[in-house]
Design an enzyme around this catalytic site. Structure first.
Site, mmCIF file in Angstrom:
data_model
loop_
_atom_site.group_PDB
_atom_site.id
_atom_site.type_symbol
_atom_site.label_atom_id
_atom_site.label_comp_id
_atom_site.label_asym_id
_atom_site.label_seq_id
_atom_site.Cartn_x
_atom_site.Cartn_y
_atom_site.Cartn_z
ATOM 1 N N THR A 157 2.513 28.036 -12.783
ATOM 2 C CA THR A 157 2.240 29.034 -13.134
ATOM 3 C C THR A 157 0.916 29.831 -13.388
ATOM 4 O O THR A 157 0.132 28.977 -13.549
ATOM 5 C CB THR A 157 3.318 29.402 -14.439
ATOM 6 O OG1 THR A 157 2.718 29.012 -15.259
ATOM 7 C CG2 THR A 157 4.581 28.743 -14.096
ATOM 8 N N THR A 169 3.815 24.908 -15.867
ATOM 9 C CA THR A 169 2.886 25.763 -16.500
ATOM 10 C C THR A 169 1.567 25.455 -16.144
ATOM 11 O O THR A 169 1.134 24.398 -15.900
ATOM 12 C CB THR A 169 3.000 25.902 -17.954
ATOM 13 O OG1 THR A 169 2.453 24.839 -18.586
ATOM 14 C CG2 THR A 169 4.137 25.995 -18.387
ATOM 15 N N ASP A 170 0.626 26.318 -16.020
ATOM 16 C CA ASP A 170 -0.815 26.043 -15.988
ATOM 17 C C ASP A 170 -1.178 25.654 -17.458
ATOM 18 O O ASP A 170 -0.320 25.572 -18.326
ATOM 19 C CB ASP A 170 -1.732 27.335 -15.721
ATOM 20 C CG ASP A 170 -3.269 26.954 -15.147
ATOM 21 O OD1 ASP A 170 -3.460 25.878 -15.162
ATOM 22 O OD2 ASP A 170 -3.902 27.927 -14.563
ATOM 23 N N ALA A 171 -2.418 25.038 -17.720
ATOM 24 C CA ALA A 171 -2.802 24.399 -18.982
ATOM 25 C C ALA A 171 -2.498 25.566 -20.049
ATOM 26 O O ALA A 171 -2.927 26.556 -20.102
ATOM 27 C CB ALA A 171 -4.137 23.773 -19.008
ATOM 28 N N LEU A 172 -1.698 24.860 -21.196
ATOM 29 C CA LEU A 172 -1.478 25.849 -22.428
ATOM 30 C C LEU A 172 -2.571 26.059 -23.474
ATOM 31 O O LEU A 172 -2.266 26.783 -24.171
ATOM 32 C CB LEU A 172 -0.001 25.354 -22.757
ATOM 33 C CG LEU A 172 1.174 25.789 -22.007
ATOM 34 C CD1 LEU A 172 2.528 25.004 -22.751
ATOM 35 C CD2 LEU A 172 1.322 27.001 -21.715
#
Length: 619
Positions: free
Chosen positions: A254, A302-305
């Site tokens: 994402t 997800t991309d890195a949160l």
């Protein structure tokens, strides 16, 4: 060891589900022998190259689903094989008994985590080969990268980038994109997916629903794309939709981006403000659009949160809960584990996420079914891509030696450069140069590594032409002193040809690894100094090119990165070559070289034509 007496392990069923949907990085760890050297207020900078017992126990007890590796974890093939082996051994001892998804960003070009592998020039270089070669280089390079990662025990690559780069000021995508044409990006992306996955490595299309038209780096802020639905469908979504239809991408990542045309609903941030939901937290985008409308059946990560696009607006628990409710399967880097104390806190964190998630389930019982389906989906792909090799570590190491950065792979790396370099400008047929008329060449470069690689390319081409090797002088800007401009002018005045290089790239956190680097004072200073040096270099380069122009000395500019930033130089240089690649490499003998420089000099002396075509438009 871990003090978890107060945690009453094992976890509940819901807590196990939550843990299995988390991808944690182990970049640094500062206990287990050297924790006493790190004061509480200091940041941990001890790279994990061997798996500490504490982290192995954490993997086993928590049952996490994935681990993300960074450059600091990847020293050489033998070490990486031992590390991935130990991680998997810890994972299969967990209650679930599932292996880990072990992930890395090995895109090629601008983003490479294992420097000793064959990395290639990156996506925009591949895009430049499309008119002549179609998807040939996208498939071939991804096959090599996939083969080498698999040999190391890495089963998931966070690649390819299929963002359609239509914004010249985009700091984070830019040359990581195949170009500006959605259909071309789509076809190249599909070829890359097939290349990775045919080698047994999960591919990851990113960044959904598209990060190509932003001027904000989502590592540092929360971008918004204000396209209407027509443009979104034709441009941003097209590569993802095509790839889902024509391949089986194991993972889609994402984007931490607001897309009001896709979802204009709001969510309350840490400051109590209502903001438009980022795509990573949008059920309309991840479930209604990606999962249902586009019929995507793979893993949504997800991309890195820890990136500012999420972390600056939401606490760690809210971030993960909202991504899971939205439909994400894997929460990537939601919590930092850098000490034994952090491990203890991580267990509490899993419980906190599960507690809040239970509240969501109580309100919407369907969510529990979706969570179980999500775990089944992850485990299904693990069965396809993450099964452990029965071979010994010694045998794995020998296999890696035989397959990583082989002569065949490095030849492909050079062939990509040979077919990608673009001749952007050639004033009055400056190129090809008459080698027999060149007695002195002056080089204008940033550092000695560049000098050695460029001089090596020059010497090679003159030798192949059977000509006397010219005298080579240089201005090396990294050794700047007050007298340098004058000495540079004197050297230039004696030359028959000026060859200058420039790294044209908009700075992004992605270039230095990730958000954690921005919190390290030493690296901040180094990063800032590098940017200041770049500004000084550009000013001095402009002066040098103008001096050459005034003295009727032919000039060649080799641009190593983005073609978008070359406008200031087009009127003051005679020829411009674009390589898309800012890497200087070392061969097995420790000699510096650059595939892009090699090709550029071959074009300069007429050994070959410039075969690459720009895959983007310039202003």
């Amino acid at each position: 060891m871990i003090n978890s007496n107060n945690l009453a392990l094992p976890f509940t069923d819901l807590e196990k589900i939550i843990a299995s949907k988390m991808a944690v990085d182990i970049r640094y760890f500062c206990d287990d022998g050297h924790g006493d050297k790190v004061k509480p207020e200091q940041l941990c900078l001890y790279p994990v190259t061997q798996l500490p017992d504490a982290l192995a126990e954490m993997v086993t007890k928590s049952g996490i689903g994935s681990v993300v590796l960074f450059a600091e974890n990847l020293v050489d093939s033998n070490q990486v094989i031992q590390l991935t082996h130990d991680l998997q051994q810890a994972a299969i001892k967990s209650v679930a008994g599932q292996p880990l998804i072990i992930s890395v960003d090995q895109e090629g070009g601008r983003v490479v985590r294992f420097a000793k592998a064959t990395a290639f020039a990156g996506n925009m270089a591949i895009g430049a080969t499309y008119p002549a070669h179609g998807v040939k280089f996208a498939k071939a390079t991804s096959e090599v990268i996939g083969q080498e990662l698999k040999a190391l025990g890495i089963n998931n690559n966070y690649a390819p980038v299929v963002d359609v780069n239509t914004n010249a000021d985009n700091p984070v995508i830019n040359t990581r994109s195949y170009g500006e044409d959605p259909q071309r990006v789509a076809k190249l992306g599909v070829a890359a997916v097939k290349g990775f996955q045919q080698q047994g490595v999960m591919a990851t299309l990113k960044h959904f629903p598209g990060h190509g038209d932003t001027h904000v780096d989502s590592h540092l802020g929360l971008p918004m794309v204000e396209h209407d639905l027509s443009i979104i469908n034709k441009q941003d979504l097209a590569p993802f939709q095509w790839a889902i239809k024509h391949s089986d991408p194991a993972m889609i990542m994402t984007a931490h981006i607001q897309y009001p045309a896709l979802d204009d609903s709001t969510i309350e941030n840490n400051e109590g403000e209502l903001i438009i939901r980022p795509a990573t937290m949008s059920r309309k985008i991840l479930t209604d659009l990606l999962r249902n409308k586009l019929a995507y059946e793979g893993i949504i990560a997800t991309d890195a949160l820890d990136m500012a696009g999420i972390a600056h607006y939401f606490d760690e628990v809210t971030a993960v809960v909202e991504t899971f409710v939205a439909g994400a399967d894997l929460a990537v880097m939601p919590f930092k584990i850098r000490s034994n104390k952090d491990i203890d806190s991580f267990y509490h964190y899993i419980r906190d996420v599960a507690r809040v998630m239970q509240q969501k389930i109580d309100a919407t019982p369907l969510l529990m079914k979706e969570l179980k389906q999500s775990v089944a989906r992850i485990n299904g792909y693990k069965a396809l891509y993450c099964q452990l090799s029965p071979n010994s570590i010694a045998k794995k190491s020998q296999f890696a030696e035989d397959f990583i950065a082989t002569t065949e792979h490095l030849t492909l790396e050079q062939r990509l450069a040979d077919n990608a370099v673009v001749l952007l400008k050639n004033k009055l047929t400056t190129l090809p140069i008459a080698t027999q008329k060149i007695a002195r060449i002056h080089l204008f470069v940033l550092n000695w590594q560049e000098f050695r690689a460029l001089k090596r390319a020059i010497v090679s081409r003159w030798q192949q032409a059977g000509q006397v090797i010219p005298e080579v002088s240089a201005t090396v800007v990294a050794e700047f002193d007050q007298s340098m401009p004058l000495s540079s002018e004197i050297k230039l005045s004696k030359a028959d040809l000026l060859i200058a290089t420039i790294d044209t790239k908009i700075a992004s956190v992605v270039d230095i690894g990730g958000m954690e680097d921005l919190n390290v004072a030493k690296k901040i200073k180094g990063y800032t100094d590098a940017e200041q040096n770049k500004v000084s270099y550009q000013r001095l380069l402009t002066e040098q090119l103008k001096h050459a122009q005034q003295q009727n000395i032919a000039s060649i500019l080799i641009a190593k990165g983005s073609p978008y930033l070359l406008t200031p130089y087009t009127d003051i240089t005679d020829a411009i070559l674009v390589t898309f690649d800012d890497r200087i490499l070392s061969d097995i003998n420790g000699q510096d070289y650059s595939p892009g420089y090699n090709t550029s000099m071959a074009i300069a002396v007429g050994k070959q034509a410039a075969l690459g075509k720009l895959p983007i438009s310039l202003k």
